[in-house]
Write a protein that holds these residues in place. Structure first.
Motif, PDB file in Angstrom:
ATOM      1  N   SER A   1      -8.094   3.626  -5.298  1.00 24.85           N
ATOM      2  CA  SER A   1      -9.774   3.169  -4.806  1.00 24.85           C
ATOM      3  C   SER A   1     -10.836   3.910  -5.975  1.00 24.85           C
ATOM      4  CB  SER A   1     -10.043   3.470  -3.481  1.00 24.85           C
ATOM      5  OG  SER A   1      -9.306   2.689  -2.762  1.00 24.85           O
ATOM      6  N   ALA A   2     -10.413   5.402  -5.845  1.00 21.38           N
ATOM      7  CA  ALA A   2     -11.387   6.289  -6.705  1.00 21.38           C
ATOM      8  C   ALA A   2     -11.107   5.899  -8.179  1.00 21.38           C
ATOM      9  CB  ALA A   2     -11.029   7.593  -6.538  1.00 21.38           C
ATOM     10  N   LEU A   3      -9.870   5.439  -8.713  1.00 17.34           N
ATOM     11  CA  LEU A   3      -9.517   5.120 -10.183  1.00 17.34           C
ATOM     12  C   LEU A   3     -10.247   3.893 -10.454  1.00 17.34           C
ATOM     13  CD1 LEU A   3      -7.932   6.917 -12.033  1.00 17.34           C
ATOM     14  CD2 LEU A   3      -5.908   5.437 -11.369  1.00 17.34           C
ATOM     15  N   PHE A   4     -10.234   2.826  -9.768  1.00 18.57           N
ATOM     16  CA  PHE A   4     -10.466   1.470 -10.117  1.00 18.57           C
ATOM     17  C   PHE A   4     -12.033   1.018  -9.447  1.00 18.57           C
ATOM     18  CE2 PHE A   4      -5.858  -0.360  -9.634  1.00 18.57           C
ATOM     19  CZ  PHE A   4      -5.495   0.275 -10.880  1.00 18.57           C
ATOM     20  N   GLY A   5     -12.748   2.056  -8.615  1.00 16.07           N
ATOM     21  CA  GLY A   5     -14.073   1.865  -8.264  1.00 16.07           C
ATOM     22  C   GLY A   5     -13.883   0.563  -7.366  1.00 16.07           C
ATOM     23  N   GLU A   6     -12.876   0.525  -6.555  1.00 16.47           N
ATOM     24  CA  GLU A   6     -12.819  -0.670  -5.544  1.00 16.47           C
ATOM     25  C   GLU A   6     -12.062  -0.087  -4.412  1.00 16.47           C
ATOM     26  OE1 GLU A   6     -13.161  -4.009  -5.853  1.00 16.47           O
ATOM     27  OE2 GLU A   6     -13.571  -4.239  -8.176  1.00 16.47           O
ATOM     28  N   PRO A   7     -12.568  -0.525  -3.059  1.00 18.41           N
ATOM     29  CA  PRO A   7     -12.289  -0.084  -1.830  1.00 18.41           C
ATOM     30  C   PRO A   7     -10.752  -0.846  -1.541  1.00 18.41           C
ATOM     31  CG  PRO A   7     -13.969  -1.525  -1.519  1.00 18.41           C
ATOM     32  CD  PRO A   7     -13.817  -1.544  -3.077  1.00 18.41           C
ATOM     33  N   PHE A   8      -9.875  -0.064  -1.401  1.00 19.54           N
ATOM     34  CA  PHE A   8      -8.654  -0.464  -0.780  1.00 19.54           C
ATOM     35  C   PHE A   8      -8.239   0.183   0.526  1.00 19.54           C
ATOM     36  CE2 PHE A   8      -7.809  -0.468  -5.496  1.00 19.54           C
ATOM     37  CZ  PHE A   8      -7.964  -1.762  -5.880  1.00 19.54           C
ATOM     38  N   GLU A   9      -8.260  -0.712   1.539  1.00 20.60           N
ATOM     39  CA  GLU A   9      -7.942  -0.069   3.002  1.00 20.60           C
ATOM     40  C   GLU A   9      -6.521  -0.318   3.191  1.00 20.60           C
ATOM     41  OE1 GLU A   9      -9.956   1.744   4.889  1.00 20.60           O
ATOM     42  OE2 GLU A   9     -11.598   1.575   3.454  1.00 20.60           O
ATOM     43  N   THR A  10      -5.872  -1.268   2.617  1.00 15.91           N
ATOM     44  CA  THR A  10      -4.485  -1.530   2.871  1.00 15.91           C
ATOM     45  C   THR A  10      -3.721  -2.176   1.862  1.00 15.91           C
ATOM     46  OG1 THR A  10      -5.001  -4.057   3.356  1.00 15.91           O
ATOM     47  CG2 THR A  10      -5.235  -2.473   5.308  1.00 15.91           C
ATOM     48  N   VAL A  11      -2.274  -2.021   1.666  1.00 15.95           N
ATOM     49  CA  VAL A  11      -1.528  -2.601   0.582  1.00 15.95           C
ATOM     50  C   VAL A  11      -2.144  -4.085   0.348  1.00 15.95           C
ATOM     51  CG1 VAL A  11       0.591  -2.700  -0.120  1.00 15.95           C
ATOM     52  CG2 VAL A  11       0.178  -0.870   1.236  1.00 15.95           C
ATOM     53  N   ARG A  12      -2.390  -4.720   1.450  1.00 15.13           N
ATOM     54  CA  ARG A  12      -2.733  -6.077   1.067  1.00 15.13           C
ATOM     55  C   ARG A  12      -4.082  -6.012   0.373  1.00 15.13           C
ATOM     56  NH1 ARG A  12      -1.140  -6.875   6.669  1.00 15.13           N
ATOM     57  NH2 ARG A  12       0.370  -8.167   7.048  1.00 15.13           N
ATOM     58  N   ASP A  13      -5.019  -5.270   0.551  1.00 15.91           N
ATOM     59  CA  ASP A  13      -6.080  -5.419  -0.280  1.00 15.91           C
ATOM     60  C   ASP A  13      -5.676  -4.944  -1.777  1.00 15.91           C
ATOM     61  OD1 ASP A  13      -7.737  -5.578   2.064  1.00 15.91           O
ATOM     62  OD2 ASP A  13      -8.214  -3.494   2.215  1.00 15.91           O
ATOM     63  N   LEU A  14      -4.967  -4.134  -2.094  1.00 20.10           N
ATOM     64  CA  LEU A  14      -4.465  -3.857  -3.256  1.00 20.10           C
ATOM     65  C   LEU A  14      -3.827  -5.101  -3.855  1.00 20.10           C
ATOM     66  CD1 LEU A  14      -4.107  -1.793  -5.636  1.00 20.10           C
ATOM     67  CD2 LEU A  14      -2.302  -0.826  -4.635  1.00 20.10           C
ATOM     68  N   ASN A  15      -2.792  -5.527  -3.087  1.00 24.51           N
ATOM     69  CA  ASN A  15      -2.162  -6.602  -3.612  1.00 24.51           C
ATOM     70  C   ASN A  15      -3.006  -7.980  -3.903  1.00 24.51           C
ATOM     71  OD1 ASN A  15       0.614  -7.908  -4.293  1.00 24.51           O
ATOM     72  ND2 ASN A  15       0.737  -8.843  -2.578  1.00 24.51           N
ATOM     73  N   ARG A  16      -3.887  -8.186  -3.087  1.00 26.18           N
ATOM     74  CA  ARG A  16      -4.923  -9.204  -3.437  1.00 26.18           C
ATOM     75  C   ARG A  16      -5.600  -9.025  -4.755  1.00 26.18           C
ATOM     76  NH1 ARG A  16      -5.774  -9.481   2.387  1.00 26.18           N
ATOM     77  NH2 ARG A  16      -7.423  -7.993   2.427  1.00 26.18           N
ATOM     78  N   PHE A  17      -6.094  -7.833  -4.962  1.00 30.10           N
ATOM     79  CA  PHE A  17      -6.903  -7.172  -5.996  1.00 30.10           C
ATOM     80  C   PHE A  17      -5.817  -7.608  -7.528  1.00 30.10           C
ATOM     81  CE2 PHE A  17      -7.387  -3.873  -9.369  1.00 30.10           C
ATOM     82  CZ  PHE A  17      -8.702  -4.035  -9.628  1.00 30.10           C
ATOM     83  N   ARG A  18      -4.549  -7.313  -6.946  1.00 30.82           N
ATOM     84  CA  ARG A  18      -3.708  -7.447  -8.224  1.00 30.82           C
ATOM     85  C   ARG A  18      -3.517  -8.864  -8.556  1.00 30.82           C
ATOM     86  NH1 ARG A  18       1.578  -8.672  -9.023  1.00 30.82           N
ATOM     87  NH2 ARG A  18       1.925  -8.878  -6.815  1.00 30.82           N
ATOM     88  N   LYS A  19      -2.917  -9.628  -7.343  1.00 36.14           N
ATOM     89  CA  LYS A  19      -2.691 -11.162  -7.588  1.00 36.14           C
ATOM     90  C   LYS A  19      -4.121 -11.743  -7.948  1.00 36.14           C
ATOM     91  CE  LYS A  19       0.819 -11.607  -4.066  1.00 36.14           C
ATOM     92  NZ  LYS A  19       1.177 -12.352  -3.108  1.00 36.14           N
ATOM     93  N   ALA A  20      -5.168 -11.589  -7.712  1.00 36.80           N
ATOM     94  CA  ALA A  20      -6.468 -12.183  -8.188  1.00 36.80           C
ATOM     95  C   ALA A  20      -6.912 -12.123  -9.843  1.00 36.80           C
ATOM     96  CB  ALA A  20      -7.618 -11.744  -7.271  1.00 36.80           C
ATOM     97  N   GLY A  21      -5.865 -11.143 -10.441  1.00 37.82           N
ATOM     98  CA  GLY A  21      -6.186 -10.969 -11.612  1.00 37.82           C
ATOM     99  C   GLY A  21      -7.126  -9.834 -12.315  1.00 37.82           C
ATOM    100  N   ARG A  22      -7.677  -9.314 -10.999  1.00 43.28           N
ATOM    101  CA  ARG A  22      -8.875  -8.353 -11.180  1.00 43.28           C
ATOM    102  C   ARG A  22      -8.351  -7.055 -11.708  1.00 43.28           C
ATOM    103  NH1 ARG A  22     -11.762  -7.940  -5.930  1.00 43.28           N
ATOM    104  NH2 ARG A  22     -13.399  -6.913  -6.931  1.00 43.28           N
ATOM    105  N   ALA A  23      -6.993  -6.855 -11.778  1.00 44.23           N
ATOM    106  CA  ALA A  23      -6.540  -5.595 -12.363  1.00 44.23           C
ATOM    107  C   ALA A  23      -6.185  -5.922 -13.859  1.00 44.23           C
ATOM    108  CB  ALA A  23      -5.243  -5.394 -11.630  1.00 44.23           C
ATOM    109  N   GLY A  24      -6.410  -7.026 -14.245  1.00 42.58           N
ATOM    110  CA  GLY A  24      -6.405  -7.312 -15.755  1.00 42.58           C
ATOM    111  C   GLY A  24      -5.339  -8.077 -15.996  1.00 42.58           C
ATOM    112  N   ALA A  25      -5.363  -9.033 -17.355  1.00 39.60           N
ATOM    113  CA  ALA A  25      -4.586  -9.704 -17.506  1.00 39.60           C
ATOM    114  C   ALA A  25      -3.159  -9.315 -18.531  1.00 39.60           C
ATOM    115  CB  ALA A  25      -5.111 -10.773 -18.434  1.00 39.60           C
TER     116      ALA A  25
END
Length: 284
Positions: A253-277
């Motif tokens: 969360s601190a590294l990406f500047g995005e709030p991740f409360e759960t692993v699902r939040d992080l996985n959604r972020f990854r799947k949405a392509g917001r982690a980069g192409a």
């Protein structure tokens, strides 16, 4: 910006002495069981596997001299963990001291893997080890080994902090490619406890040609010890695992500047392509 010099100075200030900072004279033989002493042996051999991990890091990071220099600190301190555990056995249970063959068995070549994924794997591994060793210190009653595990746990926490600094630098240099790699491995490592298998670099498959004896754990004298140690001995339960997960999510969360409360939040972020192409292959 090079990180090695600052990390060297900070870790030098925190470094403990095998001779002066371990209370060897407080040993209480009545508080060490044979079962507990065996786990010290297994952990000593596991810590020795920093040797092939360092060889892997140096091979796969030839283009990064600053990180490779940091390996001199990490390797020294990880090998000291093996040494202090072996010194404990040498003094108090010499019959369980690992043999040279048992130590050498965990030195084998790791397949080449993407450096960014490997960096994230080891950051998560240090976070997990910090918590495992804290729990081990609580499980043991013998005062010297309790103290030793406390020292080792603090080192692992510092190592995680150092890897996090290199992750931040990787984001500055590689942007979306680094973000994708860290998110992917973060989901894997933060989800590991759900499947009943505690994920750590020492029990991941790292050499296809040696399968199934291609993990550090598979090459120990007792390959099944880790699950017993976690489940039945130090009792690393769901609440303990959540401390690991929260630490990983908090760091990303601190590294990406995005709030991740759960692993699902992080996985959604990854799947949405917001982690980069620019995602790259995950380490096996």
């Amino acid at each position: 910006m090079p990180l090695y010099a600052d990390l060297f100075r900070s870790m030098e200030r925190a470094r403990w002495s095998l001779a002066d900072d371990v209370p060897w004279d407080r040993f209480d033989p009545a508080k060490l069981t044979g079962e507990q002493a065996l786990t010290v042996k297994q952990n000593a051999i596991t810590e020795w596997s920093a040797l092939p991990a360092t060889e892997m890091f140096l091979r796969d990071n030839r283009d990064d001299s600053d990180f490779s220099a940091f390996m001199s600190i990490w390797f020294y301190e990880e090998q000291k963990h093996a040494l202090v555990l072996m010194e404990y056995l040498r003094r108090f249970r010499p019959d369980l001291l690992p043999t040279e063959d048992e130590l050498h068995a965990v030195r084998f070549e790791f397949d080449p893997a993407p450096p960014l994924e490997t960096l994230m794997l080891h950051f998560c591994g240090e976070v997990r080890l910090t918590q495992w060793y804290r729990r081990a210190a609580e499980w043991h009653e013998e005062p010297v080994i309790r103290h030793v595990y406390g020292l080792v746990s603090e080192d692992e926490a510092r190592h995680a902090g150092a890897y996090l600094k290199y992750m931040r630098r990787a984001l500055e240099r590689h942007g979306d490619t680094a973000r994708a790699a860290f998110a992917k491995i973060g989901v894997l490592m933060a989800s590991g406890g759900r499947g009943g298998k505690p994920l750590h670099p020492t029990n991941l498959h790292v050499n296809r040609s040696l399968f199934p004896n291609d993990t550090v754990q598979s090459r120990l004298p007792d390959p099944g010890w880790l699950e017993r140690w976690l489940d039945d001995q130090i009792r690393f339960d769901g609440e303990c695992e959540q401390r690991v997960v929260r630490a990983i999510l908090r760091s990303l969360s601190a590294l990406f500047g995005e709030p991740f409360e759960t692993v699902r939040d992080l996985n959604r972020f990854r799947k949405a392509g917001r982690a980069g192409a620019g995602e790259t292959r995950a380490t096996p």
